[in-house]
Design a protein around this motif. Sequence first.
Motif, PDB file in Angstrom:
ATOM      1  N   LEU A   1      -5.283  32.598  22.254  1.00  0.00           N
ATOM      2  CA  LEU A   1      -5.811  31.913  23.435  1.00  0.00           C
ATOM      3  C   LEU A   1      -6.041  32.886  24.587  1.00  0.00           C
ATOM      4  CD1 LEU A   1      -3.559  28.721  23.321  1.00  0.00           C
ATOM      5  CD2 LEU A   1      -5.969  28.898  22.659  1.00  0.00           C
ATOM      6  N   LYS A   2      -5.131  33.851  24.754  1.00  0.00           N
ATOM      7  CA  LYS A   2      -5.240  34.811  25.837  1.00  0.00           C
ATOM      8  C   LYS A   2      -6.485  35.670  25.709  1.00  0.00           C
ATOM      9  CE  LYS A   2      -2.747  38.790  27.790  1.00  0.00           C
ATOM     10  NZ  LYS A   2      -3.797  39.790  27.507  1.00  0.00           N
ATOM     11  N   ASN A   3      -6.878  35.995  24.473  1.00  0.00           N
ATOM     12  CA  ASN A   3      -7.983  36.926  24.251  1.00  0.00           C
ATOM     13  C   ASN A   3      -9.308  36.256  23.912  1.00  0.00           C
ATOM     14  OD1 ASN A   3      -6.764  39.837  24.317  1.00  0.00           O
ATOM     15  ND2 ASN A   3      -5.282  38.643  23.144  1.00  0.00           N
TER      16      ASN A   3
ATOM     17  N   SER B   1     -18.212  34.125  22.082  1.00  0.00           N
ATOM     18  CA  SER B   1     -18.753  33.207  21.069  1.00  0.00           C
ATOM     19  C   SER B   1     -17.661  32.425  20.346  1.00  0.00           C
ATOM     20  CB  SER B   1     -19.586  33.986  20.045  1.00  0.00           C
ATOM     21  OG  SER B   1     -18.784  34.922  19.342  1.00  0.00           O
ATOM     22  N   VAL B   2     -16.392  32.776  20.588  1.00  0.00           N
ATOM     23  CA  VAL B   2     -15.288  32.082  19.935  1.00  0.00           C
ATOM     24  C   VAL B   2     -15.013  30.776  20.645  1.00  0.00           C
ATOM     25  CG1 VAL B   2     -12.839  32.149  19.363  1.00  0.00           C
ATOM     26  CG2 VAL B   2     -14.238  34.202  19.072  1.00  0.00           C
ATOM     27  N   LYS B   3     -15.196  29.675  19.953  1.00  0.00           N
ATOM     28  CA  LYS B   3     -14.951  28.351  20.504  1.00  0.00           C
ATOM     29  C   LYS B   3     -14.762  27.373  19.352  1.00  0.00           C
ATOM     30  CE  LYS B   3     -18.723  28.768  22.684  1.00  0.00           C
ATOM     31  NZ  LYS B   3     -19.880  28.593  23.599  1.00  0.00           N
ATOM     32  N   PRO B   4     -14.106  26.251  19.584  1.00  0.00           N
ATOM     33  CA  PRO B   4     -13.880  25.267  18.508  1.00  0.00           C
ATOM     34  C   PRO B   4     -15.177  24.865  17.820  1.00  0.00           C
ATOM     35  CG  PRO B   4     -12.574  24.702  20.425  1.00  0.00           C
ATOM     36  CD  PRO B   4     -13.469  25.826  20.851  1.00  0.00           C
ATOM     37  N   GLY B   5     -15.140  24.846  16.494  1.00  0.00           N
ATOM     38  CA  GLY B   5     -16.294  24.422  15.718  1.00  0.00           C
ATOM     39  C   GLY B   5     -17.284  25.512  15.412  1.00  0.00           C
ATOM     40  N   VAL B   6     -17.069  26.733  15.942  1.00  0.00           N
ATOM     41  CA  VAL B   6     -17.993  27.845  15.722  1.00  0.00           C
ATOM     42  C   VAL B   6     -17.278  28.919  14.920  1.00  0.00           C
ATOM     43  CG1 VAL B   6     -19.412  29.640  16.783  1.00  0.00           C
ATOM     44  CG2 VAL B   6     -19.243  27.385  17.854  1.00  0.00           C
ATOM     45  N   CYS B   7     -17.820  29.262  13.766  1.00  0.00           N
ATOM     46  CA  CYS B   7     -17.232  30.289  12.900  1.00  0.00           C
ATOM     47  C   CYS B   7     -18.169  31.485  12.854  1.00  0.00           C
ATOM     48  CB  CYS B   7     -16.999  29.746  11.490  1.00  0.00           C
ATOM     49  SG  CYS B   7     -15.904  28.319  11.420  1.00  0.00           S
ATOM     50  N   ASP B   8     -17.716  32.611  13.321  1.00  0.00           N
ATOM     51  CA  ASP B   8     -18.544  33.807  13.285  1.00  0.00           C
ATOM     52  C   ASP B   8     -17.670  35.050  13.163  1.00  0.00           C
ATOM     53  OD1 ASP B   8     -17.401  34.083  15.755  1.00  0.00           O
ATOM     54  OD2 ASP B   8     -19.266  33.917  16.906  1.00  0.00           O
ATOM     55  N   ARG B   9     -18.317  36.182  13.203  1.00  0.00           N
ATOM     56  CA  ARG B   9     -17.629  37.463  13.031  1.00  0.00           C
ATOM     57  C   ARG B   9     -16.597  37.700  14.139  1.00  0.00           C
ATOM     58  NH1 ARG B   9     -16.995  41.602   9.250  1.00  0.00           N
ATOM     59  NH2 ARG B   9     -16.700  43.585  10.283  1.00  0.00           N
TER      60      ARG B   9
END
Length: 304
Positions: free
Chosen positions: A46-48, A54-62
């Motif tokens: 959560l801190k980072n 682009s990191v957010k719930p429901g989004v899967c990426d590199r």
Amino acid sequence: MAGKRSEQDTVAEYLEQNPEVAKWVETFRAYSESRKQWRARREFILKNMEAYPSVKPGVCDRSLDMLLSMSTAWANHVFLGSSYPATVMEKLKKMGEGIIVKDPPVYRTTKDGAMAREKRSATYDADADGYVKKSKSNEPEGRPAGRASTRKSGPTPQAPAEHQPFFNRLYKSVAWKLVSAGGFGPNLDHFEILRSCVESCKQTLTCVFVPLKDIKGLPAGCAQKEGYVCEIRCQTVYMGTGYGRDEAAARAMASKEALKVFQGRKVTVKIARRRYKERDVEDLMLLDEQPRTQGFPPALSYPF
């Protein structure tokens, strides 16, 4: 006068106010993580998150995979004493600033421990990518240097039952990881997924590389002689074999083949017969429930 709020209190309040985030981040908890370990790693994630927009719930990426990998490496360093290359350690230190872990384990390097690591390095090289790579040695695989030569007897009958609990945990870890990545597919970093899941279960992958030109018994029509073959094991259990133009490509293909086993309802450790150096041996294999129409690829190592 009110007492000073801890970071854990702040995290708990944030998650109460953001139930969608709370539900989402909980999917990243490893099966083997204690409550203390998970709360610390959850705070790290959560801190980072701000550093990975682009990191957010429901989004899967590199970016998500990278953040989760860093969180696992940080937790392994704090709770297991794991060490990484200097550049990685510096980044982990910066990303973990402000996170307080009460009564963390203390790891000391003793003279005996240093000697043991030095002796072990003659057979294994710790790779910066987070796995153990077998180096060339005149001693047969699985036999300590200097010990009198004895014929390997293979895994014991109780070996599958001894290894099964670990791979049950690994199965759950891989399942959650693949869900967060949007499912199994050709565009994933298969090795990174497998490595991070194994590390979350407090173990390490072993990768063995052999130049394709050094492998005997290839089909007569196989004209390709350039490249490498990689075999992946964990806890001496065979997981997959792959071919590539270089070691990294071979490792990626072997990881992909290993992850395919986790697509069924369960994985099972079994003793199966396969070829090793032109003779039949019994080996520990991680298998799914699908019937096999072809035999297993020849073993590149035999740690028994």
